[in-house]
Motif scaffolding. Sequence first.
Motif, PDB file in Angstrom:
ATOM      1  N   SER A  69      55.314  13.653  31.061  1.00  0.00           N
ATOM      2  CA  SER A  69      55.746  14.981  31.491  1.00  0.00           C
ATOM      3  C   SER A  69      57.198  15.242  31.105  1.00  0.00           C
ATOM      4  O   SER A  69      57.532  16.280  30.543  1.00  0.00           O
ATOM      5  N   SER A 113      47.189  16.627  37.749  1.00  0.00           N
ATOM      6  CA  SER A 113      48.149  16.742  36.643  1.00  0.00           C
ATOM      7  C   SER A 113      47.713  17.812  35.651  1.00  0.00           C
ATOM      8  O   SER A 113      48.522  18.608  35.177  1.00  0.00           O
ATOM      9  N   LYS A 125      48.315  21.203  36.970  1.00  0.00           N
ATOM     10  CA  LYS A 125      49.722  21.597  36.970  1.00  0.00           C
ATOM     11  C   LYS A 125      50.282  21.704  35.551  1.00  0.00           C
ATOM     12  O   LYS A 125      51.476  21.842  35.357  1.00  0.00           O
ATOM     13  N   LEU A 150      50.092  19.455  32.886  1.00  0.00           N
ATOM     14  CA  LEU A 150      50.401  18.279  32.065  1.00  0.00           C
ATOM     15  C   LEU A 150      49.392  18.141  30.935  1.00  0.00           C
ATOM     16  O   LEU A 150      48.213  18.402  31.099  1.00  0.00           O
ATOM     17  N   LEU A 190      56.675  12.042  39.903  1.00  0.00           N
ATOM     18  CA  LEU A 190      55.597  12.813  39.276  1.00  0.00           C
ATOM     19  C   LEU A 190      55.007  13.810  40.264  1.00  0.00           C
ATOM     20  O   LEU A 190      54.848  14.994  39.953  1.00  0.00           O
ATOM     21  N   LEU A 236      54.914  17.741  39.915  1.00  0.00           N
ATOM     22  CA  LEU A 236      53.669  18.512  39.892  1.00  0.00           C
ATOM     23  C   LEU A 236      53.660  19.578  40.989  1.00  0.00           C
ATOM     24  O   LEU A 236      53.063  20.635  40.829  1.00  0.00           O
TER      25      LEU A 236
END
Lengths: 359, 359
Positions: free
Chosen positions: A155, A178, A181, A183, B152, B156
């Motif tokens: 990320s 992920s 969101k 990624l 992370l 997120l």
Amino acid sequence: EIGIRDYQTSHRTVQLPGLINIAAFVPGLVTRDSDDLQRVTRASVAAGFSMIRVMPVGKDGSISDVKSLKVAQQNGKRGPYCDFNLSITATSDNAHQISHTAGEVGSLFIPFNHLSDNISKVAAVEAHFDAWPTHKPIITDARTTDLASILLLASLHSRRIHVTAVTTKDDIKLIALSKAKGLKVTCDVSVYALYLSQDDYPGCSLLPTAEDQAALWENLGVIDVFSVGSLPYQLSHFLGKPADATVGISEAVPLLLTSVAEGKLTVDDVRLRLHDNPRDIFELHDQVGAGVEIEVGREYTLKPETWSPFGGRSLKASVQRVTFQDQVVCLDGAVLQVPPRGADMSTHGALPPTSATVS
Amino acid sequence: EIGIRDYQTSHRTVQLPGLINIAAFVPGLVTRDSDDLQRVTRASVAAGFSMIRVMPVGKDGSISDVKSLKVAQQNGKRGPYCDFNLSITATSDNAHQISHTAGEVGSLFIPFNHLSDNISKVAAVEAHFDAWPTHKPIITDARTTDLASILLLASLHSRRIHVTAVTTKDDIKLIALSKAKGLKVTCDVSVYALYLSQDDYPGCSLLPTAEDQAALWENLGVIDVFSVGSLPYQLSHFLGKPADATVGISEAVPLLLTSVAEGKLTVDDVRLRLHDNPRDIFELHDQVGAGVEIEVGREYTLKPETWSPFGGRSLKASVQRVTFQDQVVCLDGAVLQVPPRGADMSTHGALPPTSATVS
Ligand SMILES: [Zn+2]
Ligand SMILES: [Zn+2]
Ligand SMILES: [Zn+2]
Ligand SMILES: [Zn+2]
Ligand SMILES: [Zn+2]
Ligand SMILES: [Zn+2]
Ligand SMILES: [Zn+2]
Ligand SMILES: [Zn+2]
């Protein structure tokens, strides 16, 4: 009337393009003069896979430098039956080395759960992210907090990352989150993990628990790719069975298409995860003249020649015909007497794409 | 001439606003009828701290539910000498519970390295992120891959996160990288970690190695806050010394201002990390009428009443006068006979801010 419907149980032939196994395990990969790679390509093409991405981790070592890469490349010249590419493994201190091999391999594999010298320090992974060309794929088998670490680094560096062989509810949920969101993460699940659980082999932590397996099926939309992976080989080893290099390859397509016959998957679900997504994610060459014909709907009992955990299981799909380079190479499960015509495609996509089109 | 310069060694008085210790460790925090909280507030105000954020982890338990919070609140009514607020600790399964306490505490602490019931599953942390009000701070002591996991999740969820008591090069570098890439992460370093290393106490993994410590100093710009933390208490325990609840508090400001005298820090560096940043990051009330006067430049040997690893060390700064609520409460290190006038400020900022201005 019931009898008639039974009799008429719909057999149908499904046509798929040449399939791709994005994680083929080759035990003797870096063993000098090993024919494992050739044998795996032969079993692969017979099973419908015209392209395999070879995991850079073998039984007795991994591809982690120029020397081990040379051995694998040499083994790749023994007449492969399908196309393949090689990758390289990140180790704690080879970040610089790997940058020299980037032009000769398909991807970088960052292992957290394979054999020797697993990477655990964020700093070491960070070094690999910086050393590896941005246009080339990175794959990892990281789990739980290691997975979170590497997703964070991906990320922060705005890099794509592929997570291989996901087996747990927590991991698939973290990947789902992920993705949601934004990624750029993709993942695969081993076919064995979809059809075997710790209910079948109590105490075997290689396999998902029944609950984890249910979560994988529930999150089918999050799974980009189905793979063969090293799970069949590791399971054989765990169970003390003779672990053949080709274990797990022949059942993959029959298992998945049986789920199609049973209405749990669609043909498109399979095509997407064994061809379209693998090709797009790993920027593979398109294999014109490669295809598979699968008979779906006729029930039979699997009686494999070598040990398989699915021996004796009732299946409803079988690979009938495989075409490679416009030539029929396999009929009704038997490989025909044809010369091996596969090629090492590792350098395909070695250069950054010159335009935005996917090749 | 050398004699004259020695004689003239510049003494000067530095004026600072009332300081903030964002991580005050209170051993008997959830022990019924403990006076540790009162004693810590007394030592704090004498040391220049007019506000402390009490860590929700004590020696014999943590604040992790309504019941333990009540005990700490009760202990907070024994006449605190400075303002304080309480926080709550995340456990593996209290995500729902904590949502009920959000209005009564200053922040959520997600522990990975403190005593009992550390959180390790990404899923559990994820549940806390979802349950905790978005406007309220989250603090963690996560390290290495745990740190990456939580960064992370913070990324997120687009949440701010504060990392407390950073001690290693890897962690400060990961935070630096995360900041550089736009993550809303802040961090503090314990004062002890800036002045003690494993060179002083070989084998004491509570302390940074000399190399880690050097990395902390090199990354001063990444460090938002200096804290007292639980390190002094843990170090006492590790060394088998009598661990007083107030250990480590009195040396903090003298150590930092000694570095000012030696040109390693500026007064602004300290003000920023013991007042401005703590206030802004944790949305604390501004303490009008609180201030500290520190004499900087006169050398003396520290002779503490209770054990301190800095006993016998040569320092060049001392707290001379502390004002709290416009009243002088401390002169030349001695607490004056004044009634305790601190307050539990835990509910300050309990409601989401109504405007974009920082209160
Ligand atoms: Zn070089
Ligand atoms: Zn980087
Ligand atoms: Zn194709
Ligand atoms: Zn191409
Ligand atoms: Zn409730
Ligand atoms: Zn969430
Ligand atoms: Zn202030
Ligand atoms: Zn306010």
